[in-house]
Design an enzyme around this catalytic site. Structure first.
Site, PDB file in Angstrom:
ATOM      1  N   HIS A  14      -8.845  28.796   2.766  1.00  0.00           N
ATOM      2  CA  HIS A  14      -8.134  30.028   3.107  1.00  0.00           C
ATOM      3  C   HIS A  14      -6.627  29.798   3.231  1.00  0.00           C
ATOM      4  O   HIS A  14      -5.820  30.550   2.676  1.00  0.00           O
ATOM      5  CB  HIS A  14      -8.692  30.598   4.414  1.00  0.00           C
ATOM      6  CG  HIS A  14      -7.968  31.815   4.876  1.00  0.00           C
ATOM      7  ND1 HIS A  14      -6.942  31.757   5.802  1.00  0.00           N
ATOM      8  CD2 HIS A  14      -8.086  33.110   4.526  1.00  0.00           C
ATOM      9  CE1 HIS A  14      -6.472  32.975   5.999  1.00  0.00           C
ATOM     10  NE2 HIS A  14      -7.148  33.814   5.252  1.00  0.00           N
ATOM     11  N   CYS A  37      13.148   5.399 -24.439  1.00  0.00           N
ATOM     12  CA  CYS A  37      12.489   5.812 -23.194  1.00  0.00           C
ATOM     13  C   CYS A  37      13.105   5.124 -21.984  1.00  0.00           C
ATOM     14  O   CYS A  37      12.589   5.224 -20.876  1.00  0.00           O
ATOM     15  CB  CYS A  37      10.986   5.518 -23.256  1.00  0.00           C
ATOM     16  SG  CYS A  37      10.584   3.775 -23.453  1.00  0.00           S
TER      17      CYS A  37
END
Length: 808
Positions: A420, A760
């Site tokens: 919830h 990279c």
């Protein structure tokens, strides 16, 4: 009798068009029961008590004016005012006798269910509001659910309580906030055959990733016993991710599995007044997954069928019957948070300073919030809460929604990503950390705290009000470039959100984080587990290693090698999925011997090297008989991600390959373990991070499909310095002329040979001018850390315009 006048309708009489008559939940159940059962989705049978029945009750009993009088002077922001009026209305409805036609109709339908399922059949009695789950209003959970209801009298009482729950405090408040009048919404009731998940498991499925809005993942949670504990957030459930595009191709792409603590289990009782109860979950079940891989795939496949039928993202509840071992779908409703968002903008939150860490848990969302802590232990205290405070509690339930919307952030001890607190905080757009276990003990009332969900899957509560910044990116304003802009990614949990930043794939997916954080055990210790176990009785140190391995692999019984393979495959697979179908270049493990030694059991297998930075690392390990079988586990993990999961966008990159001959040995070794160059478009790249990679680049180009420049190691080895040494760190500079000369040379060779060439390393992330230098050299791709992708793309676009390079 006209259909609209009926008090009872069976699921096989109902379609999705009947929301005004039977509410969203019942309409969905009827739609699935009629249309999806034939597609293999199992739906328990039952009937609906219609909204007509509710209106009939209110009218025949003459209580409408009494309800209006009770609500006179309602102030939803005054908690005591709301509580008193809500309680008065609920009492009126609960104390009202049903008209005989309504009672008789319900009992007659229940008799039919008894004929089908047996005397005193167990049913679930669930609310179904007529405005439930409109696109921008999630009414789910606003009313009550009653489980294991048996017998006429108990059923009628449950129906009364269900009708009364249309006026729970949270439902009254929610309708008011969403602009609905208190009599604009009616209640229908679902009476559905119970699935005996009290003897097995249950949970929730979203056909979208609830944290990131990533639309190509199914997210499943589950715990032992009835599913109400998962829905209410009383437990930290297991979590599973499945990638939809390759699932639909017949693959088995389970790209995420996390075992939850599952502290309690909800089971049946024989007491009509308390038909269900929670018991402690046995220790052996807490460390076990509640679903098998086959069951995960089944539920994910059903989720796709349901989503395709409705044409929208769905929030689904599932249950497994412990008597028949069958799976069932017991509810489905539209997902009401991410499916309504416009994904034209990305908000990025980042802390500008750090503080003392107080507690951690699972992050919900990606925002940061701060304020004074308010500890609330039960609903009687919610009147104390003030706007702008941080709500700290064991768990929330729908009664708390009036104060949740005033909170700067929410922190709970319990709950999973579908509880919830998580659902409501996403809808409200506030940061929330769930499952901290100790927040109510560690955090003190009035303490100034910062709640950060901006640092990945783990949410952190810091002491103090820390400075942070928010950056908003308009995706429509980010240009395309001829030079591919890729990403460096190492954390699988970030892949679904990072993949939404404009990109051309992953130029560097590191294995090291996965091995360190998700596995934590040296691969050779897993391979030789049985041998070590025999020695454990006589060696306390080895006994301790075995105990740690057993603890860490408790949820993965059987072959210890499979633990390594599956964990690594799922980590790689999640990155592959987040960027699919774009290329994801996975660099094979590049730990140095001292780093491998830090893994559990690592010191048993690793040598002591005086300079591990240029020692036994990268390619030299893979074909070495001392490590080859460990490398085999890596290969099998990549093979699983590409084959079983169908993620053929994954490519392989070999780090620290000193000579072409070594490259050939590595490629041969990979083939022995099933990774064959060219098969299913499998490409092999080599890191260009050693001067020899440049000097004999032509020979490396004979072997590999492409190069990726590692600027950190290339700078270190070109300038002859140790990048970990503070004494010479001032000399380390990727922009040095010698380094740039080598970079330009290898780009030239790669372009001449028709090989892909990218970078990279860290340099283009740190220095935009280095990125523009690479563009001038004609590099194919630049791979960057996610934080610098946008600004570097803008710099590249500007440089390409200056150079007259055409856009895509």
């Amino acid at each position: 009798m006209n259909r609209e006048d009926k008090l009872i309708l069976w699921f096989d009489e109902i379609t999705i068009d009947d929301v005004p008559l039977v509410g969203g939940k019942n309409a969905s159940l009827g739609e699935m029961y009629q249309h999806l059962s034939k597609k293999g989705v199992s739906i328990p049978g039952g009937f609906a008590i219609t909204a007509t029945a509710y209106r009939y009750l209110i009218k025949e009993a003459g209580i409408e004016q009494a309800i209006k009088d009770a609500l006179e002077g309602l102030d939803t922001h005054d908690m005591e005012n709301l509580r008193k009026r809500g309680d008065k209305v609920r009492t009126i409805i609960r104390n009202t006798a049903f008209p005989p036609p309504l009672t008789d109709g319900i009992i007659k339908a229940y008799r039919t269910m008894e004929e089908r399922y047996g005397k005193q059949v167990d049913v679930a009695v669930r609310s179904s509001a007529t405005a439930e789950d409109l696109p921008d209003a999630s009414f789910a959970g606003q009313q009550e659910t009653f489980l294991n209801i048996r017998g006429d009298e108990v059923l009628i009482d449950a129906c009364k309580r269900c009708f009364a729950s249309l006026f729970t405090n949270r439902a009254i408040s929610y309708r008011h906030d969403k602009g609905f009048g208190q009599f604009d919404v009616y209640l229908s009731i679902a009476v559905q055959k119970m699935i005996r998940s009290d003897l097995a498991s249950a949970g929730v499925i979203f056909s979208i990733d609830t944290e990131t809005g990533f639309e190509d993942a199914v997210f499943i949670t589950g715990s032992w016993g009835l599913g109400e504990n998962v829905v209410q957030g009383k437990v930290n459930p297991d979590e599973y991710y499945v990638f939809k595009p390759t699932l639909k191709q017949g693959k088995r792409p389970i790209v995420g599995k996390r075992v939850g603590s599952k502290e309690i289990t909800m089971i049946y009782t024989d007491e009509p007044t308390e038909p269900v109860k929670d018991i402690p979950t046995p220790d052996e079940n807490r460390t076990r997954f509640v679903l098998t891989d086959d069951e995960i795939i089944t539920l994910a496949s059903w989720s796709c069928i349901i989503e395709e039928h409705y044409g929208k993202a769905m929030d689904i509840e599932w249950a497994k019957d412990g008597q028949s071992n069958e799976l069932f779908i017991v509810q489905a409703r539209p997902e009401t948070v991410h499916s309504q968002k416009q994904h034209k903008r990305i908000e990025t939150y980042a802390l500008r300073e750090t503080g003392a860490i107080l507690v951690t848990g699972q992050a919900v969302g990606t925002k940061i919030g701060q304020g004074k802590a308010r500890i609330i232990e039960d609903s009687a205290q919610i009147g104390q809460f003030k706007k702008g405070e941080v709500l700290v509690t064991t768990m929330t339930d729908p009664d708390w929604e009036p104060i949740m919307k005033m909170a700067a952030a929410i922190v709970t001890n319990k709950g999973g990503r579908t509880c919830h607190a998580a659902i409501v905080s996403r809808e409200l757009g506030i940061p929330c950390i769930i499952g901290t276990e100790t927040a109510t003990e560690i955090l003190k009332p009035g303490m100034a705290i910062t709640v950060s969900c901006a640092e990945g899957e783990i949410g952190t509560v810091y002491e103090g009000l820390l400075a942070y910044e928010v950056e908003t990116l308009n995706l429509d304003e980010i240009p395309q470039t001829t030079t591919q802009v890729m990403m460096n990614v190492g954390i699988p949990e970030r892949a679904f959100i990072d993949g939404q930043i404009p990109n051309d794939g992953v130029g560097l997916a590191r294995e090291e984080f996965i091995i360190n954080s998700h596995i934590g055990i040296h691969p050779l210790a897993l391979i030789h587990y049985n041998e070590l176990s025999k020695k454990a009785a006589d060696d306390p140190a080895i006994k301790e290693i075995i105990e740690k391995i057993d603890e860490m692999t408790a949820a993965h019984p059987g072959d210890k090698q499979a633990f390594f393979i599956n964990k690594l495959a799922r980590g790689i697979g999640r990155i592959g999925a987040g960027f699919y179908p774009k290329d994801v270049i996975v660099r094979l493990s590049d730990f140095k011997s001292n780093e491998y030694a830090n893994l559990i059991g690592g010191h048993l297998y690793e040598p002591h090297e005086s300079n591990p930075m240029i020692g036994w690392r990268g390619a030299s390990r893979y074909y070495d008989e001392r490590f080859k079988e460990a490398f085999g586990l890596e290969c099998k993990a990549i093979l699983k991600a590409r084959g079983e999961m169908g993620l053929t966008n994954i490519k392989v990159m070999v780090p620290f390959c000193r000579t072409p001959e070594e490259g050939k040995q590595v490629i041969q070794t990979m083939a022995e373990f099933g990774l064959i160059q060219g098969e299913d478009d499998l490409e092999f790249y080599v890191m260009c991070e050693i001067p020899s990679n440049v000097i004999v680049a032509d020979r490396f180009a004979d072997i590999f499909d492409g190069f990726s420049i590692g600027s950190n190691d290339l700078t270190q080895l070109t300038l002859g310095l140790d990048r970990d040494s503070d004494l010479v760190s001032h000399i380390f500079d990727e922009r040095d002329e010698a380094v740039k000369t080598l970079v330009k040379e290898v780009i030239t060779v790669a372009k001449r040979r028709g090989r892909k060439i990218g970078i990279c390393g860290q340099a283009p992330s740190d220095f935009p001018e280095f990125a523009t230098f690479l563009v001038e050299c004609g590099i194919d791709s630049i791979s960057l850390i996610p934080d610098t992708v946008v600004k570097t793309r803008l710099a590249i676009a500007k440089k390409e315009e200056e150079l007259g390079i055409g856009l895509k």
